[in-house]
Design a protein around this motif. Structure first.
Motif, PDB file in Angstrom:
ATOM      1  N   LYS A  69       0.836  -1.206   0.000  1.00 28.94           N
ATOM      2  CA  LYS A  69       0.000   0.000   0.000  1.00 28.94           C
ATOM      3  C   LYS A  69       0.871   1.256   0.000  1.00 28.94           C
ATOM      4  N   ARG A  70       1.983   1.198   0.724  1.00 30.71           N
ATOM      5  CA  ARG A  70       2.873   2.361   0.797  1.00 30.71           C
ATOM      6  C   ARG A  70       3.475   2.663  -0.578  1.00 30.71           C
ATOM      7  N   ILE A  71       3.891   1.619  -1.284  1.00 36.15           N
ATOM      8  CA  ILE A  71       4.513   1.840  -2.592  1.00 36.15           C
ATOM      9  C   ILE A  71       3.464   2.263  -3.620  1.00 36.15           C
ATOM     10  N   ALA A  72       2.230   1.792  -3.473  1.00 34.50           N
ATOM     11  CA  ALA A  72       1.157   2.287  -4.344  1.00 34.50           C
ATOM     12  C   ALA A  72       0.981   3.795  -4.144  1.00 34.50           C
ATOM     13  N   PHE A  73       1.006   4.230  -2.885  1.00 39.72           N
ATOM     14  CA  PHE A  73       0.894   5.661  -2.584  1.00 39.72           C
ATOM     15  C   PHE A  73       2.096   6.419  -3.137  1.00 39.72           C
ATOM     16  N   ASP A  74       3.303   5.857  -2.977  1.00 41.95           N
ATOM     17  CA  ASP A  74       4.515   6.500  -3.495  1.00 41.95           C
ATOM     18  C   ASP A  74       4.466   6.633  -5.018  1.00 41.95           C
ATOM     19  N   ALA A  75       3.886   5.634  -5.690  1.00 42.54           N
ATOM     20  CA  ALA A  75       3.775   5.703  -7.146  1.00 42.54           C
ATOM     21  C   ALA A  75       2.871   6.857  -7.569  1.00 42.54           C
ATOM     22  N   LEU A  76       1.828   7.109  -6.792  1.00 43.04           N
ATOM     23  CA  LEU A  76       0.957   8.250  -7.091  1.00 43.04           C
ATOM     24  C   LEU A  76       1.670   9.561  -6.775  1.00 43.04           C
ATOM     25  N   LEU A  77       2.511   9.565  -5.714  1.00 48.78           N
ATOM     26  CA  LEU A  77       3.323  10.756  -5.411  1.00 48.78           C
ATOM     27  C   LEU A  77       4.333  11.031  -6.519  1.00 48.78           C
ATOM     28  N   TRP A  78       4.779   9.977  -7.202  1.00 53.00           N
ATOM     29  CA  TRP A  78       5.788  10.079  -8.261  1.00 53.00           C
ATOM     30  C   TRP A  78       5.248  10.782  -9.508  1.00 53.00           C
ATOM     31  N   GLN A  79       3.938  10.863  -9.620  1.00 53.95           N
ATOM     32  CA  GLN A  79       3.350  11.546 -10.769  1.00 53.95           C
ATOM     33  C   GLN A  79       3.686  13.039 -10.723  1.00 53.95           C
ATOM     34  N   PRO A  80       3.868  13.671 -11.884  1.00 55.01           N
ATOM     35  CA  PRO A  80       4.300  15.082 -11.912  1.00 55.01           C
ATOM     36  C   PRO A  80       3.411  16.025 -11.107  1.00 55.01           C
ATOM     37  N   VAL A  81       2.096  15.780 -11.077  1.00 51.05           N
ATOM     38  CA  VAL A  81       1.193  16.707 -10.374  1.00 51.05           C
ATOM     39  C   VAL A  81       1.368  16.619  -8.863  1.00 51.05           C
ATOM     40  N   ASN A  82       1.928  15.489  -8.367  1.00 49.30           N
ATOM     41  CA  ASN A  82       2.093  15.313  -6.918  1.00 49.30           C
ATOM     42  C   ASN A  82       3.549  15.309  -6.476  1.00 49.30           C
ATOM     43  N   GLU A  83       4.482  15.298  -7.435  1.00 51.14           N
ATOM     44  CA  GLU A  83       5.899  15.131  -7.110  1.00 51.14           C
ATOM     45  C   GLU A  83       6.390  16.256  -6.207  1.00 51.14           C
ATOM     46  N   GLY A  84       7.195  15.854  -5.193  1.00 53.50           N
ATOM     47  CA  GLY A  84       7.741  16.830  -4.253  1.00 53.50           C
ATOM     48  C   GLY A  84       6.843  17.097  -3.070  1.00 53.50           C
ATOM     49  N   SER A  85       5.656  16.499  -3.050  1.00 51.25           N
ATOM     50  CA  SER A  85       4.716  16.694  -1.952  1.00 51.25           C
ATOM     51  C   SER A  85       4.616  15.411  -1.139  1.00 51.25           C
ATOM     52  N   SER A  86       4.076  15.508   0.059  1.00 54.21           N
ATOM     53  CA  SER A  86       3.828  14.322   0.891  1.00 54.21           C
ATOM     54  C   SER A  86       2.378  13.885   0.806  1.00 54.21           C
ATOM     55  N   GLN A  87       1.606  14.593  -0.018  1.00 56.09           N
ATOM     56  CA  GLN A  87       0.199  14.274  -0.195  1.00 56.09           C
ATOM     57  C   GLN A  87      -0.121  14.169  -1.684  1.00 56.09           C
ATOM     58  N   ILE A  88      -1.202  13.481  -1.971  1.00 53.20           N
ATOM     59  CA  ILE A  88      -1.653  13.355  -3.362  1.00 53.20           C
ATOM     60  C   ILE A  88      -3.023  14.001  -3.495  1.00 53.20           C
ATOM     61  N   ARG A  89      -3.344  14.383  -4.715  1.00 52.14           N
ATOM     62  CA  ARG A  89      -4.657  14.976  -4.948  1.00 52.14           C
ATOM     63  C   ARG A  89      -5.744  13.924  -4.714  1.00 52.14           C
ATOM     64  N   LYS A  90      -6.838  14.351  -4.118  1.00 54.91           N
ATOM     65  CA  LYS A  90      -7.918  13.407  -3.832  1.00 54.91           C
ATOM     66  C   LYS A  90      -8.487  12.828  -5.117  1.00 54.91           C
ATOM     67  N   VAL A  91      -8.535  13.640  -6.163  1.00 56.30           N
ATOM     68  CA  VAL A  91      -9.075  13.151  -7.424  1.00 56.30           C
ATOM     69  C   VAL A  91      -8.218  12.018  -7.985  1.00 56.30           C
ATOM     70  N   ASP A  92      -6.886  12.092  -7.748  1.00 57.45           N
ATOM     71  CA  ASP A  92      -5.999  11.014  -8.201  1.00 57.45           C
ATOM     72  C   ASP A  92      -6.212   9.751  -7.373  1.00 57.45           C
ATOM     73  N   ALA A  93      -6.419   9.931  -6.051  1.00 56.59           N
ATOM     74  CA  ALA A  93      -6.667   8.780  -5.184  1.00 56.59           C
ATOM     75  C   ALA A  93      -7.977   8.088  -5.559  1.00 56.59           C
ATOM     76  N   VAL A  94      -9.006   8.888  -5.815  1.00 56.71           N
ATOM     77  CA  VAL A  94     -10.309   8.322  -6.197  1.00 56.71           C
ATOM     78  C   VAL A  94     -10.188   7.585  -7.535  1.00 56.71           C
ATOM     79  N   ARG A  95      -9.511   8.224  -8.475  1.00 58.56           N
ATOM     80  CA  ARG A  95      -9.350   7.583  -9.785  1.00 58.56           C
ATOM     81  C   ARG A  95      -8.565   6.276  -9.637  1.00 58.56           C
TER      82      ARG A  95
END
Length: 794
Positions: free
Chosen positions: A638-664
């Motif tokens: 689960k942690r690496i799944a979250f990190d993969a979403l953080l790796w996306q350009p829109v979330n990179e450099g942050s410790s959080q991801i957009r909710k719309v990306d999490a829902v998608r």
């Protein structure tokens, strides 16, 4: 060799000879006449002639004068580019320079000559011997001394063959019964390896003497007066050895040729061919890439060879298991040479191999249109049609392949499988019998024959077929099938309910009537979904891929940012490049197993992620989708799944991801792994504009939600840890197979089900109840919720 002056005069005479309408150009008919006339011993088909003309008119488009065709300057350029030998063609046509022309022509260099003009005495014998490669203007031997090397090598080969035949060591095997690989052996339109594979005995003294004498010939070639002549000699030696299927020795000569002329395409091409035949696919691929690099750098000179390089490069990649990458090169070959029916066949077969059945059928139909008697293309087209559900048409096409080649093993075997799927067991057994007539030790055909006979009710014959299969192999599938047959014998009085492969009678109960005893007993629907995911894990072997490798790929892979149709930045990647990443993740797999993994991933994951059909995939989302089914602790997945979403350009450099990306992401997981729930949900994702952010803890709550998240993962983990559990001699009351994994025991009637039958709601017809209550047993003594793997007939 002729100087520029004599060359131009000879080209002019050739041009005038075929410019029948005297309009200053050679149209397609006139060019076709020229090609045929300068190759009198080659029988060209109309398709081959058209392919040659298409290539000439495309490559030399700047010299095409409308309907008049190729100009004199264009013909001269073709010879300058090495597309033909002026001296050879001039002499073959029986032309002569007139006195004035002769005075202006330069003397031919005595160090070189055409392959025909200087062999008038032994022309017929030499042409007959080397017809496979020496008749084309692209392959001619240039130097006299090279012919001497060829003659001496021919004597050495005859001597070796004679000695080994006398000792019974020289063998020919006919491979005519199998589907060909579409291999482009040489530079001809569609030449292949001989149908008869030759096996030389390399360990005896005769072969050692041959190698020593061959080394002396190579040394003589290297001692020639120029690098060009040495190159000519080594290439000729290599070609003769290749024709006689001495691939290791041929490779040595071609590699020496590469050293003599590194930018020449031909030695790299032929060295690649040798390596592939020797089973060295990676090294073959590297040689073909060098040939491709040289061809692209050489401009029009090597244009005629590019389609063949693409085809063979694709075949080498398939040998490594890289089918998506192979598709790219087959497409390139088909684009460069639209009449290359073998490239289209290979493209269709490769597309079928990655699960793109509709595109595969289209390519195969085009190949058959160009070559109606192409049995292999008919065979693969039928397989694609079967995958598309067009079974009756598939039967017709399989039968066409068999009509064209009655001993075609692939067509016979696959048609048997199709008849099995349709429940036509007698016809299936007939097909497997024909396979065994061609290949007596085909154990899979023998096993399937037994299963089809069992389905046809011929139990005694099925037993005999199984015993024959046991003589061929001791694989566990056979022992399971024998045990299954014994269980069915105990239930002879029970009538079949139409189940395939001898499955016993059953009734299917609606889900609401299945109840569980205790909270830990897995729900029927959850188990069914988890079984499908577990099966996907097994096919792809992703359960053996450490989830940490995904993190490693993210940190080491540099992916440029691109923009989706909605303007959102993504780290997207083409499918063939994604295949390279998968090869690193699954490096422990053999090529054929890796092909199966890529097919499953393409069908189940990439088809959803690439919803527009662009051929590109969001790499971060791909990693996130893979993480939950890889190997590793559930929290790490689960942690690496979250990190993969953080790796996306829109979330990179942050410790959080957009909710719309999490829902998608969650909805993509459900659409991919639980499609009965997820498809309609995916429609709701588009257009969401929620700009809020989600922390890792909030992401976990969304992920674990049993109703809207990926709560199925807890059931999947039970399968992963318990699917090897056995229950002694306990068998499923429906399918009669030994129970492996969890056993579901009905508390009232006390019958037992395997996980597959439980998940499908099957119960024995003799136990009709208003509702059924089940307890789950992870082992014989423990009523716990560990579950298993489905075990079906082979």
């Amino acid at each position: 060799m002729a100087t520029r002056g004599s060359r131009s005069e000879k080209v002019k005479r050739i041009f005038q000879q075929f410019d029948n309408n005297r309009d200053g150009g050679l149209n397609r008919d006139e060019m076709a006449a020229l090609v045929v006339a300068v190759n009198p011993r080659v029988k060209f088909s109309d398709e081959q002639i058209n392919a040659i003309l298409d290539e000439v008119f495309r490559t030399y488009g700047e010299f095409i004068d409308g309907e008049r065709g190729l100009t004199y300057d264009g013909l001269l350029r073709t010879y300058d580019d090495g597309a033909g030998d002026v001296d050879r063609d001039f002499d073959a046509l029986g032309l002569e320079l007139n006195t004035d022309e002769a005075k202006g022509a330069s003397i031919v260099s005595e160090a070189s000559s055409s392959s025909i003009a200087d062999e008038r005495v032994t022309e017929s014998q030499r042409k007959q011997r080397t017809a496979a490669w020496a008749v084309s203007p692209h392959h001619d031997i240039v130097f006299d001394d090279t012919w001497k090397l060829v003659d001496e090598l021919d004597i050495l080969l005859k001597r070796l063959k004679s000695k080994q035949a006398k000792d019974g060591k020289f063998k020919n095997d006919n491979f005519d019964a199998y589907s060909d690989a579409g291999w482009s052996r040489e530079l001809g339109p569609s030449a292949e390896l001989s149908e008869k594979r030759v096996y030389w005995e390399e360990s005896g003294p005769d072969y050692a003497i041959f190698v020593k004498e061959l080394g002396a010939l190579r040394s003589r070639s290297d001692g020639a007066r120029s690098r060009e002549e040495a190159f000519d000699g080594q290439m000729a030696i290599g070609r003769v050895l290749y024709e006689h299927q001495l691939f290791k020795e041929a490779f040595i000569s071609f590699k020496r040729s590469c050293e003599l002329q590194p930018t020449d395409v031909r030695p790299h091409f032929r060295a690649g061919n040798c390596l592939y035949v020797l089973g060295k696919c990676k090294e073959a691929k590297d040689e073909f890439l060098l040939a491709l690099e040289s061809a692209e750098a050489g401009g029009n000179q090597w244009g005629y060879l590019l389609p063949q390089i693409y085809v063979n490069l694709g075949i080498a990649l398939e040998g490594e298991g890289m089918v998506l990458s192979a598709c790219e090169y087959y497409r390139e070959a088909a684009i460069l040479c639209p009449t290359h029916f073998r490239a289209l066949k290979l493209l269709g077969s490769a597309l079928f191999g990655v699960g793109e059945y509709r595109a595969a059928a289209k390519a195969l139909e085009e190949a058959i249109f160009m070559k109606p008697d192409y049995a292999d293309a008919h065979c693969d087209l039928a397989s694609a049609l079967h995958a598309l559900g067009e079974d009756e048409r598939a039967i017709e096409v399989f039968q066409k392949a068999i009509d064209l080649n009655p001993g075609h093993i692939d067509a016979l075997y696959n048609l048997g499988g199709l008849y099995m799927d349709l429940g036509r067991f007698q016809r299936a057994s007939e097909m497997y019998t024909r396979v065994l007539a061609v290949w007596p030790n085909h154990w899979r055909a023998q096993l399937n024959k037994a299963v089809s006979l069992l389905g046809a009710g011929e139990t005694e014959e099925a037993k005999k077929a199984l015993k024959e299969a046991l003589k061929m192999t001791n694989r566990v599938e056979l022992h399971d099938a024998i045990y299954h047959m014994k269980q069915l014998q105990k239930k002879k009085k029970v009538k079949s309910n139409g189940g395939a492969n001898g499955e016993g009678a059953f009734v299917v109960v609606e889900p609401s009537k299945f109840k569980t005893v205790g909270e830990k007993t897995t729900l029927r629907q959850d188990l069914g979904n988890a079984i499908q995911i577990r099966a996907f894990q097994r096919i792809t072997r992703l359960s053996r891929c450490d989830v940490d490798l995904l993190k490693k790929e993210m940190s080491e892979t540099d992916v440029p940012v691109s923009y989706s149709g909605g303007g959102v930045p993504q780290k997207s990647i083409r499918k063939p490049n994604l295949e390279e990443i998968l090869r690193r993740l699954l490096r422990f797999l053999k090529p054929e197993t890796f092909q199966g993994a890529v097919k499953a991933i393409n069908e189940r994951i990439l088809s959803v992620l690439d919803e527009t059909g662009s051929g590109r995939v969001d790499l971060g989302m791909f990693y996130a989708v893979l993480a939950p089914i890889c190997n590793g602790h559930t929290d790490k997945r689960k942690r690496i799944a979250f990190d993969a979403l953080l790796w996306q350009p829109v979330n990179e450099g942050s410790s959080q991801i957009r909710k719309v990306d999490a829902v998608r992401y969650i909805k993509l997981l459900r659409a991919i792994y639980v499609p009965s729930h997820g498809i309609s949900e995916m429609l709701e994702v588009h257009g969401e504009t929620d700009s809020s952010m989600v922390s890792f803890s909030e992401f976990l709550a969304m992920f674990d939600d049993p109703d809207w998240g990926f709560g199925i993962m807890s059931t999947l983990l039970k399968l992963e840890t318990g699917d090897r559990n056995r229950h002694g001699r306990q068998v499923c009351s429906v399918c009669r197979y030994p129970v492996i994994g969890s056993r579901f025991k009905e508390v009232k009637s006390r019958f037992s089900l395997c996980n597959q039958c439980y998940s499908e709601g099957k119960v024995p017809p003799s136990f009709k109840q208003e509702e059924y209550k089940f307890k789950e047993y992870g082992s014989e003594d423990k009523c716990i919720c560990f579950t298993f793997q489905s075990h079906k007939a082979p």
